[in-house]
Design an enzyme around this catalytic site. Structure first.
Site, PDB file in Angstrom:
ATOM      1  N   GLU A 108     -42.738  -8.843  54.764  1.00 46.24           N
ATOM      2  CA  GLU A 108     -42.142 -10.130  54.383  1.00 46.24           C
ATOM      3  C   GLU A 108     -42.076 -10.239  52.870  1.00 46.24           C
ATOM      4  O   GLU A 108     -43.040  -9.918  52.167  1.00 46.24           O
ATOM      5  CB  GLU A 108     -42.977 -11.266  54.973  1.00 46.24           C
ATOM      6  CG  GLU A 108     -42.158 -12.474  55.344  1.00 46.24           C
ATOM      7  CD  GLU A 108     -41.142 -12.189  56.458  1.00 46.24           C
ATOM      8  OE1 GLU A 108     -39.976 -11.874  56.133  1.00 46.24           O
ATOM      9  OE2 GLU A 108     -41.526 -12.287  57.635  1.00 46.24           O
ATOM     10  N   HIS A 109     -40.931 -10.687  52.405  1.00 43.23           N
ATOM     11  CA  HIS A 109     -40.653 -10.811  50.969  1.00 43.23           C
ATOM     12  C   HIS A 109     -40.752  -9.454  50.272  1.00 43.23           C
ATOM     13  O   HIS A 109     -41.183  -9.369  49.125  1.00 43.23           O
ATOM     14  CB  HIS A 109     -41.572 -11.847  50.307  1.00 43.23           C
ATOM     15  CG  HIS A 109     -41.230 -13.252  50.714  1.00 43.23           C
ATOM     16  ND1 HIS A 109     -40.184 -13.954  50.160  1.00 43.23           N
ATOM     17  CD2 HIS A 109     -41.764 -14.069  51.656  1.00 43.23           C
ATOM     18  CE1 HIS A 109     -40.095 -15.151  50.725  1.00 43.23           C
ATOM     19  NE2 HIS A 109     -41.036 -15.248  51.647  1.00 43.23           N
TER      20      HIS A 109
ATOM     21  N   SER B 219     -32.872 -16.516  60.696  1.00 43.39           N
ATOM     22  CA  SER B 219     -31.604 -16.027  60.131  1.00 43.39           C
ATOM     23  C   SER B 219     -30.360 -16.568  60.815  1.00 43.39           C
ATOM     24  O   SER B 219     -29.438 -15.822  61.146  1.00 43.39           O
ATOM     25  CB  SER B 219     -31.550 -14.499  60.151  1.00 43.39           C
ATOM     26  OG  SER B 219     -32.573 -13.999  59.390  1.00 43.39           O
TER      27      SER B 219
ATOM     28  N   SER C 196     -28.113 -18.292  59.370  1.00 45.59           N
ATOM     29  CA  SER C 196     -26.934 -18.142  58.511  1.00 45.59           C
ATOM     30  C   SER C 196     -26.422 -16.708  58.482  1.00 45.59           C
ATOM     31  O   SER C 196     -25.210 -16.481  58.493  1.00 45.59           O
ATOM     32  CB  SER C 196     -27.170 -18.684  57.105  1.00 45.59           C
ATOM     33  OG  SER C 196     -28.468 -18.449  56.692  1.00 45.59           O
TER      34      SER C 196
ATOM     35  N   ASP D  89     -31.707  -9.666  56.684  1.00 44.77           N
ATOM     36  CA  ASP D  89     -31.227 -10.501  57.789  1.00 44.77           C
ATOM     37  C   ASP D  89     -29.863 -10.034  58.293  1.00 44.77           C
ATOM     38  O   ASP D  89     -29.645  -9.884  59.502  1.00 44.77           O
ATOM     39  CB  ASP D  89     -31.132 -11.967  57.349  1.00 44.77           C
ATOM     40  CG  ASP D  89     -32.447 -12.473  56.782  1.00 44.77           C
ATOM     41  OD1 ASP D  89     -33.469 -11.777  56.953  1.00 44.77           O
ATOM     42  OD2 ASP D  89     -32.452 -13.553  56.165  1.00 44.77           O
TER      43      ASP D  89
ATOM     44  N   TYR E  35     -37.920 -19.912  47.236  1.00 43.71           N
ATOM     45  CA  TYR E  35     -37.554 -18.501  47.442  1.00 43.71           C
ATOM     46  C   TYR E  35     -37.140 -17.889  46.102  1.00 43.71           C
ATOM     47  O   TYR E  35     -37.595 -16.796  45.742  1.00 43.71           O
ATOM     48  CB  TYR E  35     -36.406 -18.433  48.453  1.00 43.71           C
ATOM     49  CG  TYR E  35     -35.994 -17.036  48.847  1.00 43.71           C
ATOM     50  CD1 TYR E  35     -36.617 -16.369  49.890  1.00 43.71           C
ATOM     51  CD2 TYR E  35     -34.958 -16.377  48.181  1.00 43.71           C
ATOM     52  CE1 TYR E  35     -36.232 -15.085  50.266  1.00 43.71           C
ATOM     53  CE2 TYR E  35     -34.570 -15.097  48.547  1.00 43.71           C
ATOM     54  CZ  TYR E  35     -35.206 -14.462  49.590  1.00 43.71           C
ATOM     55  OH  TYR E  35     -34.820 -13.190  49.952  1.00 43.71           O
TER      56      TYR E  35
HETATM   57  C1  GLA Z   1     -35.196 -14.633  53.935  1.00 48.27           C
HETATM   58  C2  GLA Z   1     -34.208 -13.728  53.226  1.00 48.27           C
HETATM   59  C3  GLA Z   1     -34.535 -12.266  53.488  1.00 48.27           C
HETATM   60  C4  GLA Z   1     -36.003 -11.965  53.166  1.00 48.27           C
HETATM   61  C5  GLA Z   1     -36.918 -12.991  53.838  1.00 48.27           C
HETATM   62  C6  GLA Z   1     -38.356 -12.823  53.418  1.00 48.27           C
HETATM   63  O1  GLA Z   1     -35.048 -14.488  55.319  1.00 48.27           O
HETATM   64  O2  GLA Z   1     -32.884 -13.990  53.651  1.00 48.27           O
HETATM   65  O3  GLA Z   1     -33.662 -11.435  52.739  1.00 48.27           O
HETATM   66  O4  GLA Z   1     -36.217 -11.915  51.785  1.00 48.27           O
HETATM   67  O5  GLA Z   1     -36.525 -14.313  53.559  1.00 48.27           O
HETATM   68  O6  GLA Z   1     -38.859 -11.602  53.852  1.00 48.27           O
END
Ligand code: GLA
Length: 387
Positions: free
Chosen positions: A25-26, A123, A125, A169, A218
Site C-alpha cells: 500500500e502506497h 477503485s 473511478s 488501480d 494522498y
Molecule cells: C489509491 C491510488 C493508487 C495507490 C493507492 C495506495 O488507490 O489510486 O494508485 O497509490 O491509493 O496504495
C-alpha cells in the site's frame, strides 16, 4: 434500459472491475511491487456509436445525463458550454487521454451503472475509466495492450481529473485474472498472476466511513516520499525512488530527515520489503505467513503512514480474534473505506457474521461485509453487430 433511453439498439457492452489490494500500500508511486486483485464488483457500460463526434453519457445510478463534443473535450465543458459535472470528468478524461495517445474515437451514446462502492478504496473511478476505454476500443475496432490502456486511463486521472494516483488501480481493473492476485512491479511494469494459498478466501469489510480529505492527504503523502528521496540523495546520489533504499540504509540516514518524512519513508521502504517476502509466502502456499505481513502492513499504515482511522483499526482488531483469520489490513489509500481479510474459506460465514456483530458492538455502525471473488479484468462484447 439503453433502448428506452436512446430509442435505438446498443452495439457494445463493456465491464471493468474494481480492485482490492492485498499488500503493497502506497508503494505504487514509489516504484514498488503491489499485490492487488480485480474483484467481482464492476462498472457496466452499454453503448452505440454516433457519427457526429458527440458523446452522451447517462449515469443510471445518478439519473443524470451529459453530452460533450470529442473535439472539444480538452475544454471540460458540455455541448452547451457548461462545466462538466464531476462524475463525467472520468469518461471525458479517458476520451481526452485516448485521443492524445493518437487513437481515433467515435462519438457514442452510453448508459452506465456501477456496483463498486464509491470512495471505499475499491477503485470505483479506475473502473469507470477502464470501462469507457474498453468501450471505445470495442467501438473503434482497434487493439491495444491492456497495460497501455491502463496507462492511458491513469493519464486521464492524473492530467485531466487532477488526482495524482499511481498505476495500480487501472492496472488491476484492466489486467485482472480470475481466482488470482496480480503481482505487479510498478518499476519494470512486469506482472504475473499469483494463486492465493489453497483453501483461503478474501473478505472485504466496508467501514462505511468516507472522508473528503483523501485527495489532499494522498498528495501530502506523495510529496513526503519525494522529499525523502531528495534529502537522501545527498548521501546516496544514485537513488531514484524509495524502492532503491534498504531499511538499514534508511536507519543510517534517518537523523538527516525530519521526523514525519522519516516515518513516511520507513513505511514505504518496509512495505516494499514485505511484498517481496509475501510473494515468497504465496509461492509456498503459506497463508499464515502472508497474513502476518498483512497485519504488519496495517500497523505501519496506522503508525507510520498515518492513513488509518479508528473504525478501520477496529475492523482489523476484531478480525484478529475471529475463527479462520490469517491477516487483515486497510486497503486502498485509507482515511475510511474498507479492510481486506485473508481467511480460511471454510470459516467464511462465521467470520463475516462475527466481524459485522463485533463492529456494530464496538462502533455502533453497520459494516457491509462480503466474500470477494478475484475476477478477470475488463472486457467488452459486441451486441447486435451491424448486419
Ligand atoms: C489509491 C491510488 C493508487 C495507490 C493507492 C495506495 O488507490 O489510486 O494508485 O497509490 O491509493 O496504495
Amino acid at each position: 434500459m439503453f433502448q428506452q433511453i436512446y430509442q435505438c439498439e446498443p452495439q457494445v457492452e463493456a465491464r471493468a472491475p474494481g480492485r482490492v489490494n492485498l499488500l503493497g500500500e502506497h508503494v505504487d508511486y514509489n516504484q514498488g511491487v503491489v499485490l492487488p486483485a480485480a474483484i467481482d464488483r464492476a462498472v457496466y457500460v452499454t453503448a452505440a456509436p454516433t457519427s457526429d463526434g458527440v458523446v452522451t453519457l447517462h449515469a443510471l445510478d445518478l439519473d443524470e445525463r451529459v453530452s460533450f463534443q470529442l473535439s472539444e473535450v480538452d475544454k471540460r465543458h458540455d455541448v452547451d458550454g457548461r462545466a462538466l459535472p464531476g462524475w463525467a470528468l472520468y469518461p471525458a478524461g479517458v476520451a481526452w487521454a485516448l485521443q492524445e495517445g493518437g487513437l481515433s474515437l467515435s462519438g457514442m451514446q452510453a448508459v452506465y451503472t456501477s456496483d463498486v462502492p464509491i470512495g471505499a478504496g475499491l477503485s470505483s473511478s479506475a473502473a469507470v475509466e477502464v470501462a469507457f476505454a474498453t468501450t471505445w476500443r470495442a467501438l473503434g475496432g482497434w487493439s491495444i495492450e491492456k497495460l497501455a490502456l491502463a496507462q492511458l486511463c491513469q493519464r486521464a486521472e492524473n492530467a485531466y481529473v487532477g488526482v495524482s494516483s499511481g498505476l495500480m488501480d487501472q492496472f488491476a481493473s484492466a489486467c485482472g485474472v480470475e481466482g488470482h492476485a496480480l503481482c505487479f512491479d510498478t518499476r519494470s511494469l512486469e506482472w504475473s498472476p499469483e494463486a492465493l494459498p489453497p483453501g483461503t478466501a478474501i473478505v472485504i469489510a466496508d467501514s462505511g466511513i468516507r472522508r473528503n480529505l483523501t485527495n489532499s492527504a494522498y498528495n501530502d503523502r506523495r510529496a513526503a516520499c519525494e522529499q525523502a528521496v531528495e534529502l537522501l540523495r545527498n548521501y546516496m546520489p544514485e537513488i531514484k525512488s524509495l524502492r532503491d533504499i534498504s531499511s538499514v540504509e534508511l536507519a543510517a540516514y534517518s537523523m538527516y530527515l525530519p521526523d514525519e518524512i522519516c516515518r513516511r519513508a520507513e513505511h514505504v521502504v518496509k512495505e516494499i520489503h514485505r511484498v517481496d517476502q509475501a510473494v515468497i509466502a504465496l509461492h509456498r502456499g503459506d497463508a499464515q505467513m502472508f497474513g502476518g505481513y498483512m497485519f504488519s502492513s496495517h500497523k505501519s499504515l496506522r503508525n507510520l503512514y498515518e492513513v488509518s482511522l479508528p473504525e478501520l483499526d477496529a475492523l482489523v482488531e476484531i478480525a484478529r480474534g475471529l475463527p479462520g483469520i490469517y491477516g487483515a489490513r486497510l486497503t486502498g489509500a485509507g482515511f475510511g473505506g474498507c479492510t481486506v481479510n485473508l481467511i480460511q474459506a471454510k470459516d467464511a460465514q462465521a467470520f463475516m457474521q462475527g466481524l459485522q456483530e463485533g463492529y456494530l458492538r464496538q462502533t455502533g455502525r453497520e459494516a457491509s461485509v462480503y466474500l470477494c471473488k478475484a475476477s478477470n479484468g475488463a472486457e467488452a462484447r459486441l451486441v447486435n453487430p451491424r448486419r
